[in-house]
Write an enzyme that holds these catalytic residues in place. Sequence first.
Site, short mmCIF file in Angstrom:
data_model
loop_
_atom_site.label_atom_id
_atom_site.label_comp_id
_atom_site.label_asym_id
_atom_site.label_seq_id
_atom_site.Cartn_x
_atom_site.Cartn_y
_atom_site.Cartn_z
N LYS A 49 -14.00 -18.24 -2.80
CA LYS A 49 -13.48 -18.07 -4.17
C LYS A 49 -13.53 -19.39 -4.92
O LYS A 49 -13.88 -19.44 -6.10
CB LYS A 49 -12.04 -17.52 -4.11
CG LYS A 49 -11.97 -16.07 -3.68
CD LYS A 49 -10.56 -15.61 -3.34
CE LYS A 49 -10.56 -14.18 -2.80
NZ LYS A 49 -9.26 -13.74 -2.29
N GLN A 93 -3.18 -15.54 -1.12
CA GLN A 93 -4.09 -14.85 -0.21
C GLN A 93 -3.31 -14.02 0.81
O GLN A 93 -2.42 -14.54 1.49
CB GLN A 93 -5.01 -15.87 0.49
CG GLN A 93 -6.09 -15.26 1.36
CD GLN A 93 -7.14 -14.47 0.57
OE1 GLN A 93 -7.43 -14.77 -0.58
NE2 GLN A 93 -7.69 -13.44 1.20
N ASP A 116 -4.65 -11.17 -9.45
CA ASP A 116 -4.87 -10.26 -8.32
C ASP A 116 -4.52 -8.82 -8.68
O ASP A 116 -4.90 -7.89 -7.97
CB ASP A 116 -3.95 -10.69 -7.17
CG ASP A 116 -4.72 -11.10 -5.94
OD1 ASP A 116 -5.88 -10.71 -5.80
OD2 ASP A 116 -4.13 -11.83 -5.12
N1 GUN Z 1 -6.77 -10.34 1.14
C1 GUN Z 1 -7.79 -9.46 1.21
N2 GUN Z 1 -8.18 -9.10 -0.04
C2 GUN Z 1 -7.39 -9.76 -0.89
C3 GUN Z 1 -7.34 -9.82 -2.32
O1 GUN Z 1 -8.08 -9.15 -3.06
N3 GUN Z 1 -6.38 -10.64 -2.82
C4 GUN Z 1 -5.55 -11.37 -2.04
N4 GUN Z 1 -4.64 -12.12 -2.65
N5 GUN Z 1 -5.58 -11.32 -0.73
C5 GUN Z 1 -6.50 -10.53 -0.16
#
Ligand code: GUN
Length: 304
Positions: A49, A93, A116
Amino acid sequence: MRIIDGNAIAESIIEELANEVGQLSDTKPVVAFIRVGDDPASVSYVRKKQKIADRIGIESRLYVFPSNVCKEELFAQIDELNKDNEVNGILIQAPLPEHIDETETFNRVSHNKDVDGFHTLNIGKLCQEDESGFVACTPAGIVELIKRSEIETQGKHIVVLGRSQIVGKPAALLMVRKALPGNATVTLCHSRTQNLASITCQADVLIAAIGRPNFVTADMVKEGVCVIDVGINRVKDVSRKSGYKLVGDVDFNAVESKASQITPVPGGVGPMTVAMLMHNTLRAFKATKIRSFILMLLLSLRPN
Ligand code: GUN
């Protein structure tokens, strides 16, 4: 059969965003990542990311906490980022350690910075078909894949496999809403669904997000189905240096000959999630600018 190239579609979105960010005159968008612990998948996702953010011209800041961090310390960091006017988006995350409640943590993030789309308010807006909220990145990525691959959804039967807060539930809500792509008849299945194959066999579009490697087999789909595989499962593979390979929730080799279109793993939904996170961050940035402009205007109109 056509393979839906998520890498190529995500790349177009990234280029579009990079162009837009490149044209911004003064400040650039900023996204903050919070990672708790050293789960290898989380480390790799956050790194990815940050790399894409950098390519677009979005600044990213990373805050790492040990897996035994207490809730108070984590929340103090979120509060600080909520108050920081330079920060437009915040992402925590998942998964978080067991002692930290994920819903409570996601709700601690200001809904205006919730890139998110996990905040209760943003999920509520999704239910109400209010497009001013943020939509979770993976479901938003699925919608974008469907849109850009010109897959018809109106009046079709879409079966979503998996009821997670992050993917299954929001994906089902997006597909049932009146806007396109959507306006479909949606069935949401999960681990307790009886006669599962009899339902998945009716799907015009099957969205698999159940988190089990190669779960969907050829006898579970009908001829001509369009398959969106959300699974990213690590399975042991001693022939690889890493010791593992990534497979989806769909047994690709068995299902591909029956499908009209199918997403591969890796290279399907995965890259779209990151692209949509950047899309949400740019939206958050623009919304912040508009809010500050309105505030300045109101202050300038205030009688002395
Ligand atoms: N863990 C797996 N997918 C995601 C996501 O889209 N956002 C976040 N914050 N954690 C994740």
